[in-house]
Design a protein around this motif. Structure first.
Motif: not given
Length: 142
Positions: A90, A100, A104, A107-108
């Motif tokens: 990522v 942001e 990320r 989310r990952h």
């Protein structure tokens, strides 16, 4: 300024660790472990011979490989970053908002994102959960 606005306007380049430790794709597992320990970091970008990002390797990757291979009695023998890295890491750019970057990571389910150069090919920094902690503390005090 409220938390959401601050995280949305603050850019990755203000918090990232610039010029990160990088691991060459053919670096042996033991050397990776030593490098991470000496630098007191939990992971690093993996680059090819041209310095292009090809993955990321972490302490978790090292432990997983060691645990898997220990039953065969060969430990890390012959293992390199190429064998244990996470491919397609990522990434963000320096002008990405901290909000942001944090999204990320969440989310990952990861602890760091790699910051790429303007061409989107070479790592120029890393921003990790530990870089975000001081923001949380500052906001709790404000």
């Amino acid at each position: 300024m409220n938390e959401t606005a601050r995280w949305s306007t603050l850019l990755v380049k203000t918090l990232m660790t610039a010029d990160p430790v990088v691991i060459h794709i053919d670096t042996a597992a033991l050397e990776i472990a030593e490098t991470l320990a000496q630098a007191d970091i939990s992971g690093a970008p993996v680059v090819d011979g041209s310095g292009f990002l090809v993955g990321v390797v972490s302490q978790t990757d090292l432990v997983r490989v060691a645990a898997t291979r220990s039953g065969r009695g060969d430990g890390w023998q012959g293992m390199t970053a190429r064998h244990m890295m996470t491919r397609s890491p990522v990434t963000v750019r320096e002008d990405t908002s901290v909000a942001e970057a944090a999204r990320r990571m969440e989310r990952h389910g990861i602890h760091r994102v790699i910051v790429l150069d303007e061409d989107g090919a070479k790592p120029v920094g890393v921003i990790s959960m530990s870089d975000l902690l001081p923001l949380l503390v500052d906001e709790a005090v404000d």
